[in-house]
Design a protein around this motif. Structure first.
Motif, PDB file in Angstrom:
ATOM      1  N   THR A  44      18.258 -44.436 -10.190  1.00  0.00           N
ATOM      2  CA  THR A  44      19.658 -44.032 -10.301  1.00  0.00           C
ATOM      3  C   THR A  44      20.182 -44.211 -11.723  1.00  0.00           C
ATOM      4  O   THR A  44      21.288 -44.710 -11.934  1.00  0.00           O
ATOM      5  N   GLY A  45      19.377 -43.790 -12.686  1.00  0.00           N
ATOM      6  CA  GLY A  45      19.811 -43.803 -14.067  1.00  0.00           C
ATOM      7  C   GLY A  45      20.146 -42.411 -14.553  1.00  0.00           C
ATOM      8  O   GLY A  45      20.128 -41.434 -13.797  1.00  0.00           O
ATOM      9  N   LEU A  46      20.425 -42.289 -15.841  1.00  0.00           N
ATOM     10  CA  LEU A  46      20.746 -40.998 -16.440  1.00  0.00           C
ATOM     11  C   LEU A  46      19.498 -40.143 -16.641  1.00  0.00           C
ATOM     12  O   LEU A  46      19.578 -38.914 -16.705  1.00  0.00           O
TER      13      LEU A  46
ATOM     14  N   LEU B  93      27.066 -41.649 -10.414  1.00  0.00           N
ATOM     15  CA  LEU B  93      26.550 -42.918 -10.927  1.00  0.00           C
ATOM     16  C   LEU B  93      27.685 -43.829 -11.383  1.00  0.00           C
ATOM     17  O   LEU B  93      27.533 -45.048 -11.404  1.00  0.00           O
ATOM     18  N   SER B  94      28.793 -43.251 -11.744  1.00  0.00           N
ATOM     19  CA  SER B  94      29.959 -44.014 -12.169  1.00  0.00           C
ATOM     20  C   SER B  94      31.154 -43.061 -12.207  1.00  0.00           C
ATOM     21  O   SER B  94      31.059 -41.913 -11.775  1.00  0.00           O
ATOM     22  N   PHE B  95      32.270 -43.555 -12.669  1.00  0.00           N
ATOM     23  CA  PHE B  95      33.502 -42.785 -12.821  1.00  0.00           C
ATOM     24  C   PHE B  95      34.084 -42.364 -11.474  1.00  0.00           C
ATOM     25  O   PHE B  95      33.970 -43.101 -10.502  1.00  0.00           O
ATOM     26  N   LEU B  96      34.661 -41.178 -11.393  1.00  0.00           N
ATOM     27  CA  LEU B  96      35.460 -40.780 -10.237  1.00  0.00           C
ATOM     28  C   LEU B  96      34.703 -39.771  -9.388  1.00  0.00           C
ATOM     29  O   LEU B  96      34.534 -38.618  -9.779  1.00  0.00           O
TER      30      LEU B  96
ATOM     31  N   TYR C 191      23.092 -46.876 -11.768  1.00  0.00           N
ATOM     32  CA  TYR C 191      23.770 -47.410 -10.581  1.00  0.00           C
ATOM     33  C   TYR C 191      23.191 -48.755 -10.161  1.00  0.00           C
ATOM     34  O   TYR C 191      23.798 -49.780 -10.347  1.00  0.00           O
ATOM     35  N   ASN C 192      21.966 -48.783  -9.612  1.00  0.00           N
ATOM     36  CA  ASN C 192      21.429 -50.096  -9.235  1.00  0.00           C
ATOM     37  C   ASN C 192      19.909 -50.183  -9.204  1.00  0.00           C
ATOM     38  O   ASN C 192      19.356 -51.189  -8.800  1.00  0.00           O
ATOM     39  N   ASN C 193      19.205 -49.125  -9.602  1.00  0.00           N
ATOM     40  CA  ASN C 193      17.751 -49.215  -9.683  1.00  0.00           C
ATOM     41  C   ASN C 193      17.234 -48.095 -10.574  1.00  0.00           C
ATOM     42  O   ASN C 193      18.008 -47.261 -11.055  1.00  0.00           O
TER      43      ASN C 193
END
Length: 722
Positions: free
Chosen positions: A75-77, A588-591, A70-72
């Motif tokens: 906030t990763g996988l 983190l992404s998608f819907l 996402y931004n730091n």
């Protein structure tokens, strides 16, 4: 499988698809949806689509190098050292360590039979993409801004996802049903190219809303007889002038107090006058007099409609307040600090972080809602679609600056927080816990958590969303405008997304198909739940193993498990977004569905948001649409328009536009400067000349011409999708 089968019919109207993933033979075969077909809709409602006969095949265990988050670093996988510590045990009973996949992505691996390799540098989307753009062969999927991903796609560096839509039934169906989404991610309207998967932080729902200390409103306005107080201050010398009429009558549709339907109420200015005009005529007055004047006005203007529960004008399900009535209320609140908090000071309007420009801009967003100005909460810059189906730029319209003049008048009356005005180090973060702040405009879930952490519920303290105000909006249906509630704060495509590196996947069909399958899976029934809620272990189920559901915006959605709810508070102080991103790896992404967030909203926050949701459902709050509306004024502007790199570079060269209207944390914004200090410090004279300067001296005309040309491409391209 039991949970998915029982839940499929429920979500069909929401997500549109119900494809499942299953292994077959030596490769993974993504089975297509079998849902019936539907043409693209004008309203943005979701309906099923025809599915292709093909599927996406790739070798089991295909490895994808993921520079995505996402931004730091949090906030990763994969878990970062700060979040994982010596090992963090979650509600699913598993312990996770630094460098291990978060639960959501463990489940994605299991569902798709692919392997993720962490290449995320922990940056914002823009910086993450910049890090990898010189080494695109080292990653398969990468975060980026829509503009950068599109520009690089046009340069041949990103995979054109549109070429594979027939192999992606879930994603294709979603785009067919939401044409503005399709337009927002189309990088080239000649070819229909799409170079990234979009991210929705909630979709087709209200975003920001007015929030206020409703217990204070009730204390001042409710009850029999006159308001009395042992001590009160005085209102400032009046500066703000009436926005609403001073005579005549205005009919407003409101939701009935019990939420059962809609009824009409009348603002009778012939009988009651305009409350601001009456207060201004009286001049500075003590707080008690101001409250009683407002009480009398409410009784007369609404012909006793609110009875002794006058606070419902502002905080009830049947609220009908407008900007003038809010100013009158703010005058009463600020002048009655002794009654409300036992001190001499209350800050009226404030922003979450009064010394952070990224939060301060919420004040001019609120001004747009108060005074009927479009473009101040645009999905792109300050643009909106007019009733003429042309793009308009709020920075180039006098109405915008007139709204800032009204905010400046409120500043002059000390109705806006001192910290906002003077930029002091005083932190608005402590306003609520210290009973110093009355109202701001922000996200409901994250701010109403303060009911649990900062306010004293046992003493009746309550901070919650209030209804969107009535304003005069010029939607083209009436030359004199329409008095109604409208919010431009509507969730659509965000400006970040994930793209597939063409150099990364190269000629490896397994990698390419695995990337495409990941995107498509995120738009399936299972994927949508997973990307919002995390794995099934975090969701409540019944004795038969089916999801326990509740009604959210008229659709059944899963409830979170009790252990998840407890963990949310233990690890993230009730902040759903932080919990989901830091620990679950979802959103983190998608819907992203707001259904999880709603369940994590404090009960007081749910009450106010529930009022607004009911009003939206019954049509008394209007909003932009994610489709091509019959009246273009209601069409939401695409988050990204199909401009070329040359055009983007040209727009970036209009530094007066970008620098003077900056919305970033450390930026400077002329709209706020006018609201605080008037035109002098901004180097301007009045609304008309300011708008003219932006248009003719700061390249506004050229900017709008570029954007208008791109919008016309979108319109023409949309016609080909019908």
């Amino acid at each position: 499988m039991k949970k998915l089968k029982s839940f499929a019919a429920m979500l069909l109207a929401v997500v549109m698809t119900a494809s499942l993933l299953a292994g077959c033979g030596p490769s993974i075969q993504v089975e297509p949806s079998t849902a019936p077909s539907a043409a693209p809709t004008q309203s943005g409602s979701e309906t099923p689509s025809d599915a292709p006969e093909q599927g996406l095949s790739y070798a089991p265990g295909t490895k994808l190098r993921m520079a995505t988050g996402y931004n730091n670093a949090k906030t990763g996988l994969f878990f970062d050292p700060e979040t994982a510590g010596e090992g963090v045990t979650l509600a699913d009973g598993n312990t996770y360590h630094t460098g291990e996949l978060k639960p959501t992505w463990v489940e994605v691996q299991n569902q798709l039979n692919i392997v993720f390799e962490d290449q995320y540098q922990g940056n914002s989307a823009s910086k993450e993409f910049d890090f990898w753009k010189e080494r695109p062969g080292d990653v398969d999927m990468v975060s980026g801004t829509a503009i950068k991903l599109t520009e690089n796609g046009e340069a041949g560096n990103m995979v054109n996802i549109a070429e594979y839509l027939d192999l992606m039934p879930n994603f294709k169906a979603y785009l067919e049903a939401n044409p503005i989404v399709r337009l927002s991610i189309t990088g080239n309207t000649d070819t229909g190219a799409i170079y990234f998967s979009p991210y929705f932080d909630g979709v087709d729902d209200i975003e920001r809303m007015p929030l206020m200390r409703t217990d204070w409103v009730e204390k001042l306005l409710n009850g029999e007889g006159e308001f009395t107080a042992t001590a009160s201050g005085k209102t400032a010398a009046p500066v703000y002038q009436p926005y609403m009429p001073t005579s005549g009558k205005v009919e407003i549709d409101v939701v009935k107090a019990d939420g059962s339907g809609v009824e009409s109420v009348t603002k009778d200015y012939d009988t009651a006058g305009n409350i601001v005009a009456k207060m201004n005529e009286a001049g500075s007055m003590d707080g008690v007099t101001a409250v009683n004047m407002l009480r009398t006005y409410i009784d007369e203007a609404y012909n006793g409609y609110y009875g002794t529960n006058r606070a419902d004008l502002f905080v009830g399900q049947n609220a009908a307040w407008d900007a003038d009535e809010l100013v009158a209320l703010l005058r009463c609140v600020v002048a009655n600090a002794q009654t409300l908090n036992g001190t001499d000071t209350i800050q009226g309007l404030f922003t979450r972080e009064d010394n952070n420009n990224q939060r301060r801009v919420d004040l001019f967003r609120f001004a747009g809602t108060l005074f009927g100005v479009r473009g101040l909460e645009s999905r792109q810059d300050y643009l909106y679609v007019g009733a003429d189906n042309q793009l308009h730029d709020a920075r180039q319209e006098a109405d915008t600056y007139e709204a800032m003049e009204r905010m400046h008048a409120m500043v002059q009356e000390s109705l806006v927080s001192k910290a906002f005005v003077d930029g002091s180090e005083e932190s608005s973060k402590t306003y609520l816990e210290n009973d110093l702040g009355f109202m701001h405009y922000d996200y409901n879930q994250t701010q109403t958590i303060l009911n649990a952490t900062a306010l004293q519920a046992d003493q009746g303290e309550k901070y919650m969303a209030a209804m969107v105000p009535v304003a005069r909006w010029y939607d083209g249906s009436n030359a004199d405008g329409v008095y109604m509630r409208f919010t431009e704060s509507w969730r659509s495509v965000k400006t970040d997304g994930w793209g597939i590196s063409k150099a990364g996947v190269g000629s490896d069909t397994d990698k390419l198909n695995a990337c495409l399958a990941l995107i498509d899976f995120a738009y399936s029934e299972k994927g949508r739940i997973l990307m919002s809620y995390g794995p099934d272990a975090f969701i409540k189920t019944d004795a038969s193993g089916n999801y326990v559901t509740f009604s959210f915006n008229g659709e059944p959605m899963p409830e979170i498990a009790d252990a998840t709810r407890e963990e949310l508070w233990d690890k993230a102080n009730g902040n759903y977004t932080n919990y989901a991103r830091f620990y679950l790896g979802s959103t983190l992404s998608f819907l992203k569905s707001q259904a999880f967030e709603y369940q994590c909203t404090h009960e007081v926050g749910q009450q106010g948001a529930g009022y607004i949701s009911t009003a939206i459902g019954l049509g008394t709050i209007k909003h932009p649409e994610l489709g091509m509306a019959s009246n273009p004024w209601y069409t939401i502007v695409p988050t990204v328009l199909p401009t070329t790199k040359v055009e983007n570079d040209t727009v970036n060269g209009y530094t007066e536009l970008t620098d003077r209207f900056n919305q970033q944390k450390d930026g400077d914004n002329m709209l706020l400067n006018i609201a605080v200090n008037g035109y002098t410090d901004a180097g301007m004279q009045d609304a008309a000349s300011t708008a003219d300067t932006v248009t003719n001296s700061w390249s506004g005309k050229q900017y709008l011409a570029i954007k208008q040309g791109a919008w016309e491409k979108d319109i023409a391209y949309f016609e080909t999708l019908k």
